[in-house]
Design an enzyme around this catalytic site. Structure first.
Site, PDB file in Angstrom:
ATOM      1  N   GLY A 289      37.488 -19.890  86.252  1.00 15.19           N
ATOM      2  CA  GLY A 289      36.620 -18.725  86.047  1.00 15.19           C
ATOM      3  C   GLY A 289      36.442 -18.458  84.571  1.00 15.19           C
ATOM      4  N   ASN A 290      35.948 -17.278  84.244  1.00 11.34           N
ATOM      5  CA  ASN A 290      35.832 -16.901  82.829  1.00 11.34           C
ATOM      6  C   ASN A 290      35.997 -15.387  82.703  1.00 11.34           C
ATOM      7  OD1 ASN A 290      33.088 -15.621  82.932  1.00 11.34           O
ATOM      8  ND2 ASN A 290      32.559 -17.671  83.646  1.00 11.34           N
TER       9      ASN A 290
END
Ligand code: CTP
Length: 409
Positions: free
Chosen positions: A216-217
């Site tokens: 993810g980020n």
């Protein structure tokens, strides 16, 4: 027009020396035709007496859960439904901390937690307490819940702390409420977005590795949510395609249609099913560029060996929408760059067929992921416009102004 006339205001008063200024707030609100119900904390009563407050508001002051020993009790839920706005002035560091963390140990906090109406908070404390990271964090948290922070000066920016801490003057607090209700009741203007359909993407995407892990980020979705609310406030029919964001992320506009997705592939499909009937799309999501080639069916176990995950490219949603964009449709992109910002943004503008691109540089303090503020430049075929550091809500206004401008052409 007097926008406060007939408005029901719950005024929360806490234990600060500025509590005496609440009397001036009450007087101004009542003069403008508002009804005021005071809820005071036990510490607040050390600074100002309930008798003064009830005389000014012509209502009994609420402080305890139980009004008498006969079992009758004050319902914070009813107050939450009754109010058109809640104003906490003065708000001490302690109350701000309890509000941000849901510590419901007095009537004021329970009322806040059940409040259905917009909440305004006017902090009052000495500068050291105000500047402390925990107070700043709590205020940011409350702001991210959609609460309005009223403070002296121009904006809630840690870099502008000098002279802060003192409660905003009563007349300015009241005029902020007045402006809020004015804006709410303002009729749609001719330059608005009514009748326009706008697609917005927001947040990160999660790319599954196995049933419990993902790539993810750090995107919070704040910018995309602010854009969705801004477009909806101007009358647009907004569809927000949203990656996995925190449950604290809430839209203030009830009309936005929210479609929750997890992966880039799901976001791609949601966007393609929507874009053909849209007038514009603003692609604000931080889409993962790669996803694991295969998703393990069971949780991957440690073996002692190195672990290699092979990644495959995700579809580029922006470029694929740019390729099917028809005349009259607008497409707006974002670029978050760490170096060669302008030339990278320009090449994305062309490659993805954007009408304009919003550039954030990670070199700018206060810009980018997780912050409440942003500093942008807008780049189009006509050139580059730089904007100052602002709250994401204000930045959303600048972006939507520009969108409105190109849609009117
Ligand atoms: N974008 C998208 N789909 C992707 C990647 C990006 O729609 N798979 C959109 C973003 O929402 C943003 C714009 O494209 O509006 C630019 O995203 P960015 O990640 O900066 O661009 P990339 O093309 O992935 O370039 P980079 O090589 O810098 O990662």
């Amino acid at each position: 027009m007097n926008s406060l006339k007939g408005k029901k205001i719950v005024l929360g008063i806490t234990g600060s020396i500025a509590a005496y200024k609440s009397c001036l707030i009450i007087r101004q609100l009542i003069k403008r035709g508002a009804e005021v119900q005071v809820v005071i904390t036990p510490a607040g009563k050390e600074f100002i007496t309930p008798i003064t407050l009830s005389a000014l508001t012509s209502k009994p002051v609420i402080s305890e859960f139980f009004s008498q020993r006969d079992g009758t009790w004050h319902s914070h839920v009813d107050l939450g439904l009754w109010a058109d706005a809640m104003l906490i002035a003065p708000a001490t560091a302690s109350t701000i901390g309890k509000m941000a963390n849901g510590i419901a140990d007095n009537m004021l906090i329970t009322t806040y937690l059940s409040m259905k109406a917009p909440v305004f908070i006017a902090p009052a404390m000495d500068l050291d307490m105000y500047a402390h990271p925990s107070t700043q964090r709590n205020l940011s948290t409350l702001q991210s819940y959609g609460n309005h922070i009223i403070e002296p000066g121009t904006g809630f920016l840690a870099s502008k702390l000098e002279g802060k801490g003192r409660m905003e003057e009563p007349e300015n607090i009241v005029s902020q409420l007045e402006h809020f209700f004015e804006a709410q009741s303002a009729p749609a203007t001719s330059s608005d977005l009514s009748g326009k359909k706008i697609l917005i993407t927001a947040g990160p995407t999660y790319e599954k590795i196995d049933p419990v892990r993902f790539i993810g980020n750090y995107s919070s979705g704040k910018m995309g949510f602010a854009l969705a609310d801004e477009c909806a406030n101007r009358g647009a029919e907004v569809t927000l395609v949203c990656g996995p964001v925190s449950s604290a992320m809430q839209l203030s506009s009830p009309t936005v249609k929210r479609v929750d997705v997890e992966s880039a592939q799901q976001m791609y499909e949601a966007c393609h099913s929507q874009y053909p009937c849209m007038d514009a799309a603003i692609l604000c999501a931080a889409v993962a560029d790669f996803a694991p080639e295969t998703v393990a069916e069971h949780k991957i176990k440690r073996t002692g060996d190195d672990m290699v995950i092979r990644l495959k490219p995700n579809p580029d949603i922006a470029a694929s929408l740019g390729a099917i964009k028809s005349p009259g449709q607008a497409l707006i992109g974002f670029a978050l760059e760490t170096n060669d910002e302008e030339s990278n943004a320009l090449s994305k503008l062309r490659k993805k067929n954007f009408d304009f691109i919003v550039l954030n540089s990670l070199q700018d303090k206060g810009a980018g992921f997780q912050t409440d503020t942003n500093k942008i430049s807008i780049i189009s075929a006509e050139g580059k416009e730089d904007f100052s550091l602002k709250s994401k809500k204000e930045v959303a206004k600048d972006i939507v102004d520009k969108l409105q401008h190109i849609m009117a052409k």
